[in-house]
Design a protein around this motif. Structure first.
Motif, PDB file in Angstrom:
ATOM      1  N   SER A   1      39.143  37.347  32.442  1.00 56.99           N
ATOM      2  CA  SER A   1      40.291  38.158  32.040  1.00 56.99           C
ATOM      3  C   SER A   1      40.296  39.445  32.854  1.00 56.99           C
ATOM      4  O   SER A   1      39.243  40.065  33.036  1.00 56.99           O
ATOM      5  CB  SER A   1      40.206  38.467  30.535  1.00 56.99           C
ATOM      6  OG  SER A   1      41.340  39.165  30.101  1.00 56.99           O
TER       7      SER A   1
ATOM      8  N   LEU B   1      43.206  35.193  32.564  1.00 57.66           N
ATOM      9  CA  LEU B   1      44.123  35.922  31.702  1.00 57.66           C
ATOM     10  C   LEU B   1      44.355  37.309  32.284  1.00 57.66           C
ATOM     11  O   LEU B   1      43.413  37.973  32.712  1.00 57.66           O
ATOM     12  CB  LEU B   1      43.555  36.048  30.288  1.00 57.66           C
ATOM     13  CG  LEU B   1      43.089  34.769  29.587  1.00 57.66           C
ATOM     14  CD1 LEU B   1      42.708  35.086  28.137  1.00 57.66           C
ATOM     15  CD2 LEU B   1      44.158  33.697  29.633  1.00 57.66           C
TER      16      LEU B   1
ATOM     17  N   THR C   1      49.220  37.609  29.363  1.00 58.62           N
ATOM     18  CA  THR C   1      48.981  37.720  27.931  1.00 58.62           C
ATOM     19  C   THR C   1      49.629  38.973  27.356  1.00 58.62           C
ATOM     20  O   THR C   1      49.810  39.975  28.055  1.00 58.62           O
ATOM     21  CB  THR C   1      47.481  37.757  27.606  1.00 58.62           C
ATOM     22  OG1 THR C   1      46.919  38.999  28.056  1.00 58.62           O
ATOM     23  CG2 THR C   1      46.751  36.602  28.286  1.00 58.62           C
TER      24      THR C   1
ATOM     25  N   TYR D   1      50.923  33.954  25.094  1.00 61.41           N
ATOM     26  CA  TYR D   1      50.563  33.606  26.466  1.00 61.41           C
ATOM     27  C   TYR D   1      51.801  33.126  27.213  1.00 61.41           C
ATOM     28  O   TYR D   1      52.470  32.181  26.795  1.00 61.41           O
ATOM     29  CB  TYR D   1      49.502  32.508  26.486  1.00 61.41           C
ATOM     30  CG  TYR D   1      48.108  32.963  26.097  1.00 61.41           C
ATOM     31  CD1 TYR D   1      47.872  34.238  25.574  1.00 61.41           C
ATOM     32  CD2 TYR D   1      47.008  32.124  26.252  1.00 61.41           C
ATOM     33  CE1 TYR D   1      46.603  34.652  25.225  1.00 61.41           C
ATOM     34  CE2 TYR D   1      45.733  32.528  25.901  1.00 61.41           C
ATOM     35  CZ  TYR D   1      45.535  33.793  25.387  1.00 61.41           C
ATOM     36  OH  TYR D   1      44.260  34.207  25.032  1.00 61.41           O
TER      37      TYR D   1
END
Length: 374
Positions: free
Chosen positions: A136, A166, A190, A202
């Motif tokens: 992420s 992400l 996200t 998402y």
């Protein structure tokens, strides 16, 4: 239950303490030192001090059930596997990277130290080859790697080895996502906050169990991953979280947005991130999105400032070494005028040695507002 303070800057310490927190047996205080009288409900996993990017920092109380629900919904959407932590462990996005990996039965890999292309390649190499890889980022981190990937095959290979990356914390410029996808990286945009145990929407579609509503232009969220409220602030908790007559509990995000007939969410900005220029309301989030669509301004930040003629105006902050600032400024003014209106055109562009950021990686807008005032 009594809170147990953990140094959020020590990712290994957070990782080691998290299993007991996910069981709801040893709640953690991240980002602050709890007072002797601070107590939390049974089953609490963490209390997280927010970054304060849009106001006074708050202390968000999250249960173990909320974190587990969020992790399960993420796994149902993108898959399960081993995660690499490249974000601060004191913030919800970092906590969830660690938690998702642990709940999947995999030891998370910690990047550690300053985020660089070399550090990313090393951390990626430490991941197992026999399971799916996840990580992420905030947009600035992705931009750093994409720049490096233009001349380095090892960075390209590392980026494309992840099943999903992400990207959240702030709006993802479309040009940045296009560059990543052209490279072959699998990007998932996200949306969420500490109050929703991290990202819960998402690519515009809510995760399983998440429900959205738009009321008076504000996006509201319901689901099993909602926080219990704010530590020591029942008035704010009652203001932000409310229960409907049907028993469902909802979180007021403070974000403006729309929900399409197919359920897809589009965020247009913060409801309160508005200036009044010449008697006309101007959304700074909207101005910033237009500005960031211009090559070289993808990481620019737009904030408000006083203006003797119009009352308020906007200023673009840009880090040095990006490109021809004067040409980009004129292009930004023209594009904002064309897409929003002449009243919304930024009044000036300030080039600074480095854009200030919070520990979470988000732009430090309060510091930039003070710089604009000065």
């Amino acid at each position: 239950m009594r809170l147990h303070p953990i140094d959020g800057g020590d990712a290994a310490a957070v990782r080691d303490a998290l299993p007991a927190a996910l069981d709801g047996t040893r709640p953690l205080a991240l980002g602050f030192d709890p007072a002797p009288g601070d107590v939390v409900p049974d089953g609490t996993a963490v209390v997280i001090a927010t970054s304060g990017s849009s106001g006074i920092p708050k202390r968000v109380v999250l249960s173990a059930a909320a974190l587990r629900s969020s992790a399960a919904a993420t796994a149902a959407r993108i898959g399960s596997g081993q995660w690499m932590l490249a974000l601060p462990a004191a913030y919800i996005a970092g906590v969830q990277v660690l938690g998702r990996s642990l709940l999947a039965g995999h030891e998370p890999v910690l990047l550690g130290g300053r985020f660089t292309a070399d550090a990313f390649v090393r951390a990626t190499a430490a991941l197992r080859a026999d399971t799916h890889r996840f990580t992420s980022f905030v947009p600035a981190q992705l931009a750093t790697l994409l720049d490096a990937a233009e001349s380095r095959a090892d960075v390209r290979d590392a980026l494309t080895s992840y099943r999903a990356i992400l990207v959240g914390g702030q709006a993802l410029p479309p040009s940045l996502r296009e560059r990543a996808e052209e490279l072959g990286a699998h990007i998932v945009r996200t949306y969420g906050s500490s109050e929703t145990a991290g990202g819960c929407v998402y690519d515009g579609i809510p995760l399983e169990g998440v429900h959205l509503a738009e009321i008076d232009g504000e996006v509201r969220i319901s689901g099993p991953m909602l926080a219990d409220g704010y530590l020591g602030d029942p008035a704010l908790t009652a203001q932000v979280f409310h229960t409907r007559d049907d028993g469902s509990r909802w979180y007021r995000t403070g974000d403006a947005g729309t929900i399409a007939p197919d359920g897809r969410l589009a965020i247009t900005g913060r409801i309160d991130n508005v200036i009044v220029s010449g008697g006309i309301n101007v959304s700074l989030d909207r101005v910033e999105r237009v500005v960031r669509s211009i090559p070289g301004l993808e990481q620019a930040v737009v904030v408000g400032m006083r203006d003797d003629r119009w009352g308020e105006a906007s200023v673009i902050f840009l880090a040095t070494g990006i490109g021809d600032a004067e040409a980009m400024f004129e292009e930004a003014r023209a594009l904002v005028a064309a897409e929003i209106g002449p009243h919304a055109r930024p009044a000036q562009l300030e080039v600074v040695p480095e854009l200030p950021t919070l520990a979470s990686g988000k732009p430090d807008r309060e510091t930039l507002r003070r710089m604009a005032r000065d």
